[in-house]
Each structure stands twice: as C-alpha cells, then as structure tokens.
Design a protein around this motif. Structure first.
Motif, PDB file in Angstrom:
ATOM      1  N   UNK A 239       5.680  21.142   9.857  1.00 30.11           N
ATOM      2  CA  UNK A 239       6.067  19.890   9.208  1.00 30.11           C
ATOM      3  C   UNK A 239       6.144  20.055   7.700  1.00 30.11           C
ATOM      4  N   UNK A 240       5.138  20.655   7.103  1.00 38.06           N
ATOM      5  CA  UNK A 240       5.113  20.750   5.643  1.00 38.06           C
ATOM      6  C   UNK A 240       6.172  21.724   5.132  1.00 38.06           C
TER       7      UNK A 240
ATOM      8  N   UNK B  16       3.778  14.874   3.542  1.00 38.28           N
ATOM      9  CA  UNK B  16       4.841  15.137   4.520  1.00 38.28           C
ATOM     10  C   UNK B  16       4.748  14.165   5.690  1.00 38.28           C
ATOM     11  N   UNK B  17       3.525  13.868   6.130  1.00 34.06           N
ATOM     12  CA  UNK B  17       3.351  12.897   7.210  1.00 34.06           C
ATOM     13  C   UNK B  17       3.761  11.505   6.775  1.00 34.06           C
ATOM     14  N   UNK B  18       3.315  11.122   5.577  1.00 35.72           N
ATOM     15  CA  UNK B  18       3.626   9.785   5.082  1.00 35.72           C
ATOM     16  C   UNK B  18       5.128   9.582   4.982  1.00 35.72           C
ATOM     17  N   UNK B  19       5.836  10.565   4.434  1.00 32.61           N
ATOM     18  CA  UNK B  19       7.288  10.450   4.273  1.00 32.61           C
ATOM     19  C   UNK B  19       8.007  10.487   5.621  1.00 32.61           C
ATOM     20  N   UNK B  20       7.447  11.203   6.584  1.00 34.74           N
ATOM     21  CA  UNK B  20       8.053  11.256   7.911  1.00 34.74           C
ATOM     22  C   UNK B  20       7.851   9.945   8.647  1.00 34.74           C
ATOM     23  N   UNK B  21       6.668   9.341   8.501  1.00 32.73           N
ATOM     24  CA  UNK B  21       6.343   8.075   9.155  1.00 32.73           C
ATOM     25  C   UNK B  21       5.927   8.279  10.597  1.00 32.73           C
ATOM     26  N   UNK B  22       5.084   7.366  11.077  1.00 34.89           N
ATOM     27  CA  UNK B  22       4.676   7.419  12.470  1.00 34.89           C
ATOM     28  C   UNK B  22       3.499   8.316  12.737  1.00 34.89           C
TER      29      UNK B  22
ATOM     30  N   UNK C 223       0.820  -1.205   0.000  1.00 35.96           N
ATOM     31  CA  UNK C 223       0.000   0.000   0.000  1.00 35.96           C
ATOM     32  C   UNK C 223       0.855   1.255   0.000  1.00 35.96           C
ATOM     33  N   UNK C 224       0.205   2.385  -0.243  1.00 37.78           N
ATOM     34  CA  UNK C 224       0.872   3.678  -0.404  1.00 37.78           C
ATOM     35  C   UNK C 224       1.741   4.045   0.795  1.00 37.78           C
TER      36      UNK C 224
ATOM     37  N   UNK D 115      11.413   6.424  16.890  1.00 37.07           N
ATOM     38  CA  UNK D 115      11.175   5.681  15.645  1.00 37.07           C
ATOM     39  C   UNK D 115       9.680   5.502  15.385  1.00 37.07           C
ATOM     40  N   UNK D 116       9.321   5.506  14.110  1.00 32.03           N
ATOM     41  CA  UNK D 116       7.915   5.419  13.718  1.00 32.03           C
ATOM     42  C   UNK D 116       7.250   4.164  14.266  1.00 32.03           C
TER      43      UNK D 116
END
Length: 480
Positions: free
Chosen positions: A271-272, A346-352, A39-40, A407-408
């Motif tokens: 974040x963004x 930005x959230x997805x790439x940051x993780x967690x 998934x994405x 860590x995420x």
C-alpha cells in the motif's frame, strides 16, 4: 446557514472572545470555521460558533473564565491530527467554540545542563525536535505527523511513536506542565525537576486526558544526548513469532542501542509503495513480514554498524532472518523510514481503514496477530490486512483495509463494528488495551466501557466532575 456554525444562541460569543484575543484571532465566518470542525480523516464533522486563537496563557485563562461563566463548551485543538475524532466538536451545535493553540508556538527555554526544553503547547513536534538538535540534544518523540502535530496534542493523547522502545512515551518525556482549568484557573507546574515528592503528581491528570480536564499551555520536556551513530536495516522475517525472537536477540546483543523495532506486513508495504508512486522495495523479494530495525549510540558509527551486522548474522544462523537490506547512507535511512512512516497517511488517503490501535504483552503478539487475522478474514474475507506498528513496545496497528474495488463507506458500514469488536475483544482477552497511543476520543468512547472495570470508570468520572463540574471542556470525548 452552514452546518459548521450554530445559530441557537443570542450570545455574541465571537464578539466577546475577540475582545480578549483580538479580532484577527477569532474566526466566525462559516468558510473559516469549516477546517477546524472537520477531523483529519474527514469522518467526524461538528459545529462551532467560533474558533479562537489565544497567544498567551493569560488569554487562554480569560477565554476559559468567560466560557465557564456563560456555559460555553470549549473544544481544545492542536494540530487536528487526531485519528479518533477527539479534537473537533460534535454536530449538535449550540454555544460551542474551538480553542486552537496554534499561535502559542514559542520555545521558551533550552537548558542544556538540566537537559530540558520548555515550550508552549502550540509548538509542533518538528519544531521542538529542531530546537533540541540546535542545542546539541535530542527530544526523542518521533511520529509520522511531526510536522503538523503539536506538543499540547502529543501530551493530551500521551503520544508514543517509533522510539518508545528506548525512550518511553510522552508521560516518560515530560517533567512539568502548565494548564488552564475549565473555570480559567491556571495550574503552574512548569518545573524541570526529576525528583519532586511533594504530594500528588498533578501533571499526570492532564497527560492522556485528551483535553477533558484542562488545557495544557506549556510543558517542560526531557532532553537526551544526541546520538552520534545510527544504523538501520529493513529485515525480512517469516512471521511475527520470528520477529519477536529477533527483537529479543537484538536486545540481548545491543541493549539500549535498540531504539526502534517496527513490524510491517506485506499488504502494508504494498500500500505505501503504491501511495508513494511505486517506489522500489529495499528488499529483493516481497516478504510476508518485515521489521525495520534501528540502533543508535553515542559511540563510533563503525562500531554500531558492526553490532547491527552481528545481530543480522546471528539472525540468519538461527533462521530468524530471511533477507536484509542495510542502509548505507543517510538517504537510505530516510528512505527506509519513509516507507514506515507514510503507511498511516496512505491508509487515510485510500479510505476505508478500520483502525484498531491495540497493545498486548510482547510475549503474546505473534499469537494475537495470527488469531486476530483469522477472525477478521472470517468477517471480511477480501480485506487487505494492513498490519504494522511498534513491535518493540507491544503496540500493533491492526488496520484491515477495504478491497480496492469496494467503496470505503460500504466497507465501513458493513464491517466496522464486527471487525473492531473482534480485534479489541481479543486484545483485551490477552491482557491488552484497545488504545495503545491514539487515545479514545469519540471513536473508542463507547467501546471503552466494555473493557474498563466499574470502579475504574467511576474514578474517571469523579475526576472529571471534580475538575469540570459543568462538563464544558471537550464533552463527549473519552467519557460519555
């Protein structure tokens, strides 16, 4: 053998389906299958014997009929941008395929008199909007992933986005659909009618069902007049309560011209901006809360600019507005919107990130945000409160994010269940929903049973059994 390919059956699934769609449109090598079973967000990963790419409704029908006859599970997939794990198979394997609509990307018709656009399901949202604009019309659905998400996926999740306040979500933007049923039969509902009272509105079964009842292969979409004027401002407000009051004032002053009203918290903006390489904020300070306001109209730009200016001046006088940056050019408009639209990535790439896509009545949003924030910080005191969303329609993306030094996986394992249950439970207690626009998929499937009534769940199960008695179409999504 790679985890993405099942070896539990002697059926030559790939060979049989390649004879329908062509050898080049059926993938079975592990490396080729891999992207379609992950998934994405890289959270859910499944297994499939093949990925099949039909190019016509007839081919979809034949694939579904063969799979139905041989008890092969079919997982429909559009752009694979689901945030809830709804577009990939699970890890059990067996006789499973992914059916991608990516090759079905034709714009079939544009009717500027009837104001309709007919497209195949694999057309990307960006391409649909471009086709409308080329004809001097607007297809108003607007979401951050428009370059990769597809109309079929938008329909299956009843996509919303940033213009719901004025135009509604996908249910409001569709006049007709064509869909292939689990046994291969074709439901032909491609009608561009705004009035049709001949029985049940069957298209609504497929919209929002996440590919569990049928595979949408084409749709007739509503078009709107293309706005001639667009005015945008990023506005600092003291808190969500002030934002709600400003929205009410804007609607009273500008009416239907208010197209978008997006809430952004300071952690979301921080974040963004970092994600985009440290871009400057349009505002001089770093306010705790902001709203992105957009007005559009078919009139003169000067008149619309004056209307927005009046809304902001009235907001200053009433103490609702602390600061404001008004876009002075198209590049400013695009820059302002980029800050909003890139928050999710930005959230997805940051993780967690714990994604709580909830909706509550607009009158209770401010109270909800305050109470939900307090509950989350009791559980995870160091979480970054990434809160943003479509305030105009009551949809808040309430997404606590891991601290930068945690860590995420550790953050999610420790806090996911407690945080999501606290936020979802609170939304439900306010008369809201635990899924405003992202769907249920796998991520919210079990949680949904906490909040749906017994009769409602049973009716959903009955519809599923009626259309898919073998439970071969995207099983395990939405309903257990």
């Amino acid at each position: 053998m790679d985890a993405s390919v099942s070896s539990s059956s002697n059926l030559d699934i790939a060979g049989a389906l390649a004879s329908i769609v062509g050898a080049n449109a059926c993938l079975s090598a592990p490396a080729d299958v891999e992207p379609y079973v992950t998934d994405y967000r890289k959270i859910y990963k499944g297994r499939a014997a093949a990925v099949v790419f039909p190019s016509t409704t007839g081919e979809v029908s034949r694939v579904m009929a063969w799979c139905h006859a041989h008890d092969v599970v079919v997982v429909p997939q559009g752009g694979n941008t689901s945030l809830m794990g709804g577009a990939v198979p699970d890890a059990r394997g067996g006789n499973v395929i992914v059916l991608s609509l990516a090759r079905m990307k034709q714009v079939l018709a544009v009717d500027v008199v009837n104001d309709t656009l007919t497209v195949q399901a694999g057309v990307t949202l960006h391409a649909a909007r471009a086709a409308a604009e080329e004809a001097g019309r607007l297809f108003p659905l607007r979401i951050g992933s428009e370059g990769s998400c597809q109309i079929g996926g938008n329909l299956s999740t009843n996509a919303g986005g940033t213009a719901v306040l004025r135009y509604g979500n996908m249910r409001d933007l569709v006049l007709g659909v064509e869909a292939v049923l689990p046994d291969g039969r074709i439901y032909d509902g491609l009608r561009g009618l705004r009035k049709d009272n001949t029985g049940y509105d069957l298209k609504q079964l497929f919209i929002g069902s996440e590919g569990t009842l049928g595979i949408v292969t084409a749709a007739v979409l509503k078009l709107m007049p293309l706005p001639r004027a667009r005015s945008v401002a990023l506005v600092a407000v003291s808190d969500p309560a002030a934002a709600v009051s400003l929205l009410q004032a804007a609607k009273e002053a500008a009416g239907q011209a208010v197209t978008a009203f997006e809430l952004i918290s300071a952690p979301a903006m921080k974040l963004v901006r970092e994600y985009l390489g440290g871009v400057a904020s349009p505002l001089s300070a770093n306010p705790a809360w902001m709203v992105l306001v957009e007005l559009t109209s078919g009139g003169a730009q000067e008149a619309l600019d004056a209307q927005l200016q009046q809304v902001l001046e009235d907001g200053f006088e009433r103490g609702l507005v602390q600061d404001a940056a008004v876009a002075a050019s198209l590049s400013d408009v695009e820059a302002f919107w980029r800050l909003r639209e890139e928050i999710s990535d930005a959230q997805t790439r940051t993780g967690g990130s714990i994604k709580c896509d909830v909706s509550v009545p607009l009158s209770r949003i401010a109270q909800f945000v305050a109470e939900a924030s307090a509950k989350v910080l009791e559980v995870a005191p160091q979480a970054r409160m990434v809160i943003y969303g479509h305030m105009g329609d009551g949809n808040v993306h309430f997404n606590p994010l891991r601290p930068a030094d945690v860590p995420a996986r550790e953050f999610l394992d420790t806090h996911y269940e407690a945080v999501s249950h606290a936020v979802d439970g609170l939304a439900h207690s306010y008369g809201g929903s635990i899924s405003a626009e992202h769907g249920i998929g796998v991520a919210k499937r079990d949680d949904m049973r906490r909040y749906k009534g017994a009769v409602e769940l049973e009716l959903m199960q009955q519809v599923k059994r009626a259309l898919d008695p073998k439970n071969l179409l995207n099983p395990g999504k939405v309903l257990a």
